[in-house]
Design a protein around this motif. Structure first.
Motif, PDB file in Angstrom:
ATOM      1  N   LEU A   1     -31.315  31.567 -95.315  1.00  0.00           N
ATOM      2  CA  LEU A   1     -30.789  32.948 -95.585  1.00  0.00           C
ATOM      3  C   LEU A   1     -30.990  33.081 -97.134  1.00  0.00           C
ATOM      4  O   LEU A   1     -30.052  32.570 -98.060  1.00  0.00           O
ATOM      5  CB  LEU A   1     -29.389  32.792 -95.179  1.00  0.00           C
ATOM      6  CG  LEU A   1     -28.709  34.340 -95.068  1.00  0.00           C
ATOM      7  CD1 LEU A   1     -27.321  34.380 -94.402  1.00  0.00           C
ATOM      8  CD2 LEU A   1     -28.547  34.733 -96.706  1.00  0.00           C
ATOM      9  N   THR A   2     -31.989  33.632 -97.642  1.00  0.00           N
ATOM     10  CA  THR A   2     -32.309  33.930 -98.771  1.00  0.00           C
ATOM     11  C   THR A   2     -32.587  35.161 -99.432  1.00  0.00           C
ATOM     12  O   THR A   2     -33.150  36.119 -98.329  1.00  0.00           O
ATOM     13  CB  THR A   2     -33.374  33.174 -99.317  1.00  0.00           C
ATOM     14  OG1 THR A   2     -34.775  33.618 -98.366  1.00  0.00           O
ATOM     15  CG2 THR A   2     -33.553  31.822 -98.993  1.00  0.00           C
ATOM     16  N   GLY A   3     -32.454  35.703-100.376  1.00  0.00           N
ATOM     17  CA  GLY A   3     -32.445  37.143-100.792  1.00  0.00           C
ATOM     18  C   GLY A   3     -31.363  38.071-100.449  1.00  0.00           C
ATOM     19  O   GLY A   3     -30.203  37.415 -99.928  1.00  0.00           O
ATOM     20  N   PRO A   4     -31.153  39.282-100.849  1.00  0.00           N
ATOM     21  CA  PRO A   4     -30.109  40.412-100.135  1.00  0.00           C
ATOM     22  C   PRO A   4     -29.784  40.130 -98.852  1.00  0.00           C
ATOM     23  O   PRO A   4     -30.890  40.309 -98.118  1.00  0.00           O
ATOM     24  CB  PRO A   4     -30.582  41.515-100.906  1.00  0.00           C
ATOM     25  CG  PRO A   4     -31.907  41.396-100.993  1.00  0.00           C
ATOM     26  CD  PRO A   4     -32.359  40.054-101.522  1.00  0.00           C
ATOM     27  N   ILE A   5     -28.843  40.184 -98.514  1.00  0.00           N
ATOM     28  CA  ILE A   5     -28.518  40.376 -96.887  1.00  0.00           C
ATOM     29  C   ILE A   5     -28.380  41.731 -96.429  1.00  0.00           C
ATOM     30  O   ILE A   5     -27.747  42.511 -97.090  1.00  0.00           O
ATOM     31  CB  ILE A   5     -26.952  39.730 -96.830  1.00  0.00           C
ATOM     32  CG1 ILE A   5     -26.845  38.316 -97.097  1.00  0.00           C
ATOM     33  CG2 ILE A   5     -26.495  39.798 -95.158  1.00  0.00           C
ATOM     34  CD1 ILE A   5     -25.631  37.613 -97.110  1.00  0.00           C
ATOM     35  N   GLY A   6     -29.200  41.981 -95.654  1.00  0.00           N
ATOM     36  CA  GLY A   6     -29.465  43.241 -94.857  1.00  0.00           C
ATOM     37  C   GLY A   6     -29.530  43.468 -93.554  1.00  0.00           C
ATOM     38  O   GLY A   6     -29.426  42.014 -92.810  1.00  0.00           O
ATOM     39  N   PRO A   7     -29.927  44.366 -92.869  1.00  0.00           N
ATOM     40  CA  PRO A   7     -30.141  44.305 -91.183  1.00  0.00           C
ATOM     41  C   PRO A   7     -31.239  43.197 -90.721  1.00  0.00           C
ATOM     42  O   PRO A   7     -30.746  42.682 -89.809  1.00  0.00           O
ATOM     43  CB  PRO A   7     -30.415  45.807 -91.007  1.00  0.00           C
ATOM     44  CG  PRO A   7     -30.232  46.715 -92.237  1.00  0.00           C
ATOM     45  CD  PRO A   7     -30.329  45.756 -93.522  1.00  0.00           C
TER      46      PRO A   7
ATOM     47  N   ILE B   1     -27.242  26.570 -92.077  1.00  0.00           N
ATOM     48  CA  ILE B   1     -27.933  27.988 -92.927  1.00  0.00           C
ATOM     49  C   ILE B   1     -28.107  27.446 -94.262  1.00  0.00           C
ATOM     50  O   ILE B   1     -27.138  27.296 -94.974  1.00  0.00           O
ATOM     51  CB  ILE B   1     -26.839  28.958 -92.515  1.00  0.00           C
ATOM     52  CG1 ILE B   1     -26.856  29.451 -90.904  1.00  0.00           C
ATOM     53  CG2 ILE B   1     -27.611  30.177 -93.120  1.00  0.00           C
ATOM     54  CD1 ILE B   1     -25.949  30.590 -90.788  1.00  0.00           C
ATOM     55  N   GLU B   2     -29.186  27.515 -94.738  1.00  0.00           N
ATOM     56  CA  GLU B   2     -29.645  27.091 -96.184  1.00  0.00           C
ATOM     57  C   GLU B   2     -29.568  28.410 -96.981  1.00  0.00           C
ATOM     58  O   GLU B   2     -30.493  29.349 -96.630  1.00  0.00           O
ATOM     59  CB  GLU B   2     -30.961  26.562 -96.281  1.00  0.00           C
ATOM     60  CG  GLU B   2     -30.776  25.077 -95.942  1.00  0.00           C
ATOM     61  CD  GLU B   2     -32.252  24.392 -96.364  1.00  0.00           C
ATOM     62  OE1 GLU B   2     -32.251  23.106 -96.260  1.00  0.00           O
ATOM     63  OE2 GLU B   2     -33.370  25.222 -96.421  1.00  0.00           O
ATOM     64  N   MET B   3     -28.526  28.727 -97.646  1.00  0.00           N
ATOM     65  CA  MET B   3     -28.329  30.037 -98.244  1.00  0.00           C
ATOM     66  C   MET B   3     -28.658  29.984 -99.803  1.00  0.00           C
ATOM     67  O   MET B   3     -28.165  29.086-100.377  1.00  0.00           O
ATOM     68  CB  MET B   3     -26.929  30.393 -97.955  1.00  0.00           C
ATOM     69  CG  MET B   3     -26.523  31.715 -98.359  1.00  0.00           C
ATOM     70  SD  MET B   3     -24.906  32.651 -97.637  1.00  0.00           S
ATOM     71  CE  MET B   3     -23.714  31.347 -98.466  1.00  0.00           C
ATOM     72  N   ASP B   4     -28.993  31.258-100.201  1.00  0.00           N
ATOM     73  CA  ASP B   4     -29.293  31.419-101.618  1.00  0.00           C
ATOM     74  C   ASP B   4     -29.353  32.888-101.804  1.00  0.00           C
ATOM     75  O   ASP B   4     -30.153  33.550-101.444  1.00  0.00           O
ATOM     76  CB  ASP B   4     -30.395  30.778-102.211  1.00  0.00           C
ATOM     77  CG  ASP B   4     -30.669  31.168-103.619  1.00  0.00           C
ATOM     78  OD1 ASP B   4     -29.586  31.637-104.196  1.00  0.00           O
ATOM     79  OD2 ASP B   4     -31.749  30.890-104.206  1.00  0.00           O
ATOM     80  N   THR B   5     -28.095  33.699-101.826  1.00  0.00           N
ATOM     81  CA  THR B   5     -28.118  35.039-101.845  1.00  0.00           C
ATOM     82  C   THR B   5     -27.358  35.531-102.857  1.00  0.00           C
ATOM     83  O   THR B   5     -26.245  35.002-103.323  1.00  0.00           O
ATOM     84  CB  THR B   5     -27.572  35.520-100.500  1.00  0.00           C
ATOM     85  OG1 THR B   5     -27.503  36.763-100.614  1.00  0.00           O
ATOM     86  CG2 THR B   5     -26.408  34.841-100.140  1.00  0.00           C
TER      87      THR B   5
END
Length: 478
Positions: free
Chosen positions: A46-52, A74-78
């Motif tokens: 899950l990278t970058g801005p969170i959108g649809p 969930i590997e997250m960088d947002t």
């Protein structure tokens, strides 16, 4: 002797019965022991801005993990994203039948804004060294500029004694002014912030994490490093790698949907990475506000080109497709409708310039309004969800150049000399065939024409056509 043999047979039967019973009990005990879980652990980025598109991918990954995996990481960088997309992800996590571990990684990654809410919703929150979490203030409003409100348990200032009758203000004195009511913008900000606080506190209480710091992250925009997050019970553990995370998570107890307790068994588990498919990647591309803005402008230019060429079908269909896809993408984003209206007005003024001689006033006004509307179009302060100013400048310049070229072509067509028809005779030279007084016949462009002139002419004179009315030329002597 016979009694001895009978006793031996009875004893043998008893031993056989006991052996059979022992084997049966052993089989039952083996069946009762849970078989080791051979399912893998799924890992989704899950990278970058969170959108649809991000929300669709994460919810799909959770559904797939419920069927095929023992847990989902969930590997997250947002930097954050849209509230609706974040809530869709959180709902999927809260209703998941398998543990969802949010791992803020790699080093230097962040879980800010919407990412902090997702971290709080996870069954197990982990962070890599050098990562951060926090800054969960709704970005459309930002942190409050006024001093923060006092907590509910802060002791109030002692009330001053009521004034005596002698100290009462005399009749006619002005009463103390009441504090002004908050503005509509401030009231809306309070509403959104309070809703966000309630949501993140509910997640913190559900997972047993630090609810007070979560509220500060929303109201004051504070952040923590990975080590600080663990110390303050915001995250559960710090792990330098995915394998270290699985080893550290092994044996921990998590609570799934409907209060079901589960002990994690992740040590040595096989890891399978889940990547978005082509459809989700395409959705992520077209829901980028820059791509959506570009598609709408290309569609507009395509329609203009089609109308200019008599509704030429290829550019007409291509323009319509670009407009439909662009408007669909904008529909998934927080669009400022005032900005959209300004863009439409600006494009309308550019079209009007093609039909009204305004010496460029309509075109310049249209370009300025178009650029202003583009800046206002996406109503968010998240950099990754805003339209790049360089794209706005480029499209404004391109539309200005196209409008200038179209206007120049139209002006040139107005002053261009006709090359066919009767109007093309103006300016041509010829010879007088017959002449009598002020009229006669001339030979021009290989044809015999009736002509009139104010000059005295005679047969054989050279003439030049200065005008035409009906089938009569106006000529002058050369």
């Amino acid at each position: 002797m016979r009694q001895l043999r009978h006793g031996l047979r009875t004893f043998g039967a008893l031993l056989a019965t006991l052996g059979t019973l022992a084997l049966a009990l052993s089989a039952v005990a083996q069946d009762a022991e849970p078989a080791p879980d051979a399912r893998p652990v799924h890992v989704a980025p899950l990278t970058g801005p969170i959108g649809p598109a991000t929300a669709a991918f994460v919810t799909g990954a959770i559904e797939e993990a419920e069927r095929e995996a023992r847990a989902l990481v969930i590997e997250m960088d947002t930097p954050g994203g849209l509230v609706d997309a974040m809530r869709e992800i959180n709902l999927a996590i809260l209703s998941s039948e398998v543990p969802v571990i949010v791992y803020v990684a790699p080093q230097g990654a962040r879980a800010t804004s919407a990412g902090a809410y997702i971290l709080y919703a996870s069954h197990l929150a982990a962070m890599a060294p050098g990562t951060t979490v926090g800054a969960a203030t709704p970005v459309e409003f930002g942190p409050a500029s006024e001093p923060p409100e006092l907590p509910a348990d802060t002791p109030a200032e002692p009330a001053e004694p009521a004034p005596s009758d002698e100290a009462a203000p005399a009749e006619g004195d002005a009463a103390p002014a009441e504090e002004p009511a908050p503005s509509s913008a401030q009231a809306m900000r309070n509403k959104v912030v309070n809703d966000s606080v309630a949501q993140i506190r509910a997640l913190a209480e559900l997972r047993g994490r630090n609810a007070d710091w979560a509220e500060r992250a929303v109201r004051e925009g504070v952040s923590l490093t990975a080590e600080q997050a663990v110390d303050m019970n915001v995250a559960d553990l710090v792990a330098p790698s995915l394998q270290a995370l699985l080893e550290a998570a092994d044996g921990r107890n998590v609570t799934l949907v409907e209060g079901r307790e589960l002990v994690l068994a992740l040590a040595g588990a096989e890891v399978e990475r889940v990547e978005p498919g082509f459809a989700l990647e395409l959705l992520q591309v077209i829901t980028n506000p820059n791509i959506a803005f570009l598609l709408i402008n290309i569609g507009f230019i395509g329609l203009l080109a089609s109308f200019y060429n008599g509704l030429e079908p290829v550019t007409l269909i291509a323009g319509l497709i670009c407009l439909i896809v662009g408007f669909y993408a904008l529909n998934t984003l927080p669009v400022n409708y005032a900005g959209a209206a300004l863009i439409v007005l600006g494009l309308g003024l550019l079209i009007a310039e093609l039909f009204v001689a305004s010496a460029g006033v309509l075109a310049i006004s249209g370009l300025a309004i178009f650029a202003l509307g583009a800046v206002m179009l996406v109503d968010t302060e998240i950099d990754a969800l805003q339209i790049d100013w360089r794209l706005i400048a480029g499209m404004t310049a391109a539309l200005g150049a196209l409008t200038f070229a179209a206007v120049s072509y139209g002006l040139a067509a107005q002053v261009r000399k006709p090359v066919s028809g009767r109007e093309s005779l103006t300016g041509m030279e010829g010879d007088v065939l017959e002449w009598d007084g002020a009229e006669g016949f001339v030979h021009v462009d290989g044809e015999r024409w009736h002509a009139v002139s104010k000059d005295a002419l005679a047969a054989g004179d050279r003439i030049k056509v200065t005008g035409i009315e009906g089938l009569t030329l106006t000529v002058k002597k050369l």
